[in-house]
Design a protein around this motif. Structure first.
Motif, PDB file in Angstrom:
ATOM      1  N   ALA A 165       0.843  -1.199   0.000  1.00 35.97           N
ATOM      2  CA  ALA A 165       0.000   0.000   0.000  1.00 35.97           C
ATOM      3  C   ALA A 165       0.878   1.249   0.000  1.00 35.97           C
ATOM      4  O   ALA A 165       2.065   1.207   0.307  1.00 35.97           O
ATOM      5  N   THR A 166       0.269   2.365  -0.361  1.00 35.93           N
ATOM      6  CA  THR A 166       0.915   3.676  -0.317  1.00 35.93           C
ATOM      7  C   THR A 166      -0.045   4.656   0.337  1.00 35.93           C
ATOM      8  O   THR A 166      -1.233   4.675   0.019  1.00 35.93           O
ATOM      9  N   ALA A 167       0.456   5.441   1.274  1.00 34.85           N
ATOM     10  CA  ALA A 167      -0.372   6.419   1.969  1.00 34.85           C
ATOM     11  C   ALA A 167      -0.681   7.596   1.052  1.00 34.85           C
ATOM     12  O   ALA A 167       0.142   8.000   0.235  1.00 34.85           O
ATOM     13  N   TYR A 168      -1.868   8.144   1.205  1.00 37.61           N
ATOM     14  CA  TYR A 168      -2.245   9.322   0.430  1.00 37.61           C
ATOM     15  C   TYR A 168      -1.596  10.581   1.009  1.00 37.61           C
ATOM     16  O   TYR A 168      -1.490  10.743   2.223  1.00 37.61           O
ATOM     17  N   SER A 169      -1.164  11.455   0.127  1.00 38.43           N
ATOM     18  CA  SER A 169      -0.719  12.794   0.498  1.00 38.43           C
ATOM     19  C   SER A 169      -1.024  13.713  -0.672  1.00 38.43           C
ATOM     20  O   SER A 169      -1.197  13.251  -1.808  1.00 38.43           O
ATOM     21  N   GLU A 170      -1.101  15.005  -0.408  1.00 37.18           N
ATOM     22  CA  GLU A 170      -1.416  15.944  -1.475  1.00 37.18           C
ATOM     23  C   GLU A 170      -0.372  15.922  -2.584  1.00 37.18           C
ATOM     24  O   GLU A 170      -0.677  16.155  -3.748  1.00 37.18           O
ATOM     25  N   SER A 171       0.868  15.628  -2.210  1.00 36.80           N
ATOM     26  CA  SER A 171       1.951  15.623  -3.194  1.00 36.80           C
ATOM     27  C   SER A 171       2.158  14.278  -3.861  1.00 36.80           C
ATOM     28  O   SER A 171       3.075  14.119  -4.683  1.00 36.80           O
ATOM     29  N   LEU A 172       1.323  13.300  -3.528  1.00 43.20           N
ATOM     30  CA  LEU A 172       1.507  11.948  -4.048  1.00 43.20           C
ATOM     31  C   LEU A 172       1.390  11.910  -5.563  1.00 43.20           C
ATOM     32  O   LEU A 172       0.452  12.448  -6.143  1.00 43.20           O
ATOM     33  N   GLU A 173       2.341  11.256  -6.197  1.00 43.19           N
ATOM     34  CA  GLU A 173       2.286  10.977  -7.627  1.00 43.19           C
ATOM     35  C   GLU A 173       2.489   9.488  -7.830  1.00 43.19           C
ATOM     36  O   GLU A 173       3.454   8.914  -7.337  1.00 43.19           O
ATOM     37  N   LEU A 174       1.577   8.874  -8.543  1.00 42.02           N
ATOM     38  CA  LEU A 174       1.633   7.437  -8.779  1.00 42.02           C
ATOM     39  C   LEU A 174       2.167   7.144 -10.169  1.00 42.02           C
ATOM     40  O   LEU A 174       1.871   7.869 -11.124  1.00 42.02           O
ATOM     41  N   SER A 175       2.945   6.071 -10.260  1.00 43.36           N
ATOM     42  CA  SER A 175       3.418   5.636 -11.571  1.00 43.36           C
ATOM     43  C   SER A 175       2.275   4.953 -12.318  1.00 43.36           C
ATOM     44  O   SER A 175       1.249   4.593 -11.729  1.00 43.36           O
ATOM     45  N   ASP A 176       2.447   4.765 -13.608  1.00 37.92           N
ATOM     46  CA  ASP A 176       1.437   4.062 -14.402  1.00 37.92           C
ATOM     47  C   ASP A 176       1.241   2.643 -13.881  1.00 37.92           C
ATOM     48  O   ASP A 176       0.117   2.130 -13.860  1.00 37.92           O
ATOM     49  N   GLU A 177       2.336   2.014 -13.453  1.00 37.85           N
ATOM     50  CA  GLU A 177       2.243   0.657 -12.907  1.00 37.85           C
ATOM     51  C   GLU A 177       1.396   0.651 -11.638  1.00 37.85           C
ATOM     52  O   GLU A 177       0.554  -0.238 -11.435  1.00 37.85           O
TER      53      GLU A 177
END
Length: 377
Positions: A165-177
């Protein structure tokens, strides 16, 4: 986590029928044998993949091993030490049973276990006498988790198909994967003193493509099902028809919907008739539709009105996280799995544009709602 990495070659375990009749003398007419041959060439390939020395292979408790597990109508497991070409034989397999096998080759050195190869067979219907299957083993290598957390634990966490899992943050950017691998967002992370108890609940990233009836009026489930009743009551004492989802709302009845479909099946006899329970059919197919061949293929269910209340409280956060993933927003009216007390034809639905729950007809035109699925993590 472990993931297939295909080599340019496939290593085939050769077909081999054991000719040693003494292996099968004790079989009855309604059982047969199933064998797998492990070639010496495959053993050498596996040895070169292991990270420990040949000396360690001979140590007590250490070495190279192969587990072959039968699944289907007949289930069993055999383990052999890979010191050379060997035969794995399952005896007394019922004739007519449809089975397939999964193989895992691994090394053991002290407390460390390293999976080296994995594979599976096609299904086979066991015939009388001797049966054999070839097992295709592919090399495996350990891959880093998709998310930054080993597992989800907080509101807003994005859950991926490998369980990380990854925590949400305003600066979060997710990869296409990561976007492709996302399967849920945590909307409730409660402790033992909270309304839903110590649970971690995630909402699936898909909703039904159209509005669906809870049930048809010809289905047995159109009548009252007392085991799935859950009644919200707000701080003003208003309950049933438009109960406000305020901070002081309470719930009387079944608040955990994970077994509500099973309770419906216990109360009716027509659950397998297609079209009788449209909303439920969509939820029951959710795992195989959106999470097939992952550890999260099972366990999805339609939430109760109490669980929908927890989602409604977190809706703004959930929709913000969904925007990061590139998914849709939850903005419609949705079914809950909660039957309305004393009203056989009604179940609760919940709005996402207001602070009310509604008593809705299971089958009438105003009873067609969208559906989403949740599960526990």
């Amino acid at each position: 986590m472990i993931k297939n990495i295909y080599f340019a070659f496939l290593i085939f375990c050769a077909f081999l029928f054991c000719s040693c009749s003494f292996l099968f003398n004790n079989q009855s007419d309604d059982t047969a044998s199933l064998s797998f041959a492990i070639s010496g060439e495959l053993v050498e390939k596996i040895k070169t993949t292991a990270t420990f020395s040949s000396r360690a292979i001979n140590a007590d408790g250490d070495g190279l091993f192969l587990d072959i597990e039968l699944k289907g109508d007949y289930q069993n497991v055999r383990q052999i030490a890979l010191s050379g070409g060997k035969i794995v034989v399952f005896e007394d397999v019922p004739v007519g049973a449809v089975v397939k096998a999964e193989g895992t080759a691994y090394s053991v050195l002290g407390d460390e276990k390293q999976i080296l190869y994995k594979g599976e067979t096609d299904e086979i219907s066991i015939a009388e006498g001797e049966n054999a299957l070839s097992l295709v083993l592919l090399r495996y290598e350990e891959q880093p988790p998709i998310g930054k957390k080993e597992r989800p634990d907080s509101l807003g966490d994005i859950v991926f198909s490998d369980g990380s899992a990854t925590a949400y943050s305003e600066s979060l950017e997710l990869s296409d994967e990561q976007k492709e691998a996302a399967i849920a967002v945590i909307f409730y992370a409660g402790s033992s003193g909270d309304r839903l108890g110590k649970r971690l609940l995630g909402i699936g990233l898909h909703e039904s493509g159209s509005k669906l009836a809870w049930t048809t009026d010809s289905a047995e489930g159109y009548s009252k099902i007392s085991s799935i009743i859950c009644t919200p009551t707000d701080s003003s004492g208003k309950s049933g028809n438009e109960s406000s989802i305020s901070e002081n709302v309470s719930f009387d009845g079944e608040s955990n919907g994970s077994s509500n479909w099973e309770k419906i099946c216990e109360a009716v006899s027509d659950e397998n008739t297609a079209g009788n329970y449209p909303a439920w059919e969509w939820v029951n197919a959710y795992g195989t539709t959106y999470c097939e061949k992952t550890a999260f293929e099972k366990g999805w269910y339609m939430p109760t009105v109490a669980e929908c209340y927890a989602f409604r409280k977190a809706q703004t956060t959930i929709n913000t996280v969904l925007a990061k993933i590139g998914s849709f927003s939850f903005e419609k009216e949705y079914w809950t799995s909660s039957q309305v007390s004393g009203e056989s034809e009604n179940a609760f639905s919940i709005g996402t544009q207001s602070d009310d729950t509604f008593r809705s007809s299971k089958k009438h035109w105003n009873g067609y709602m969208n559906v989403f699925a949740i599960r526990e993590f």
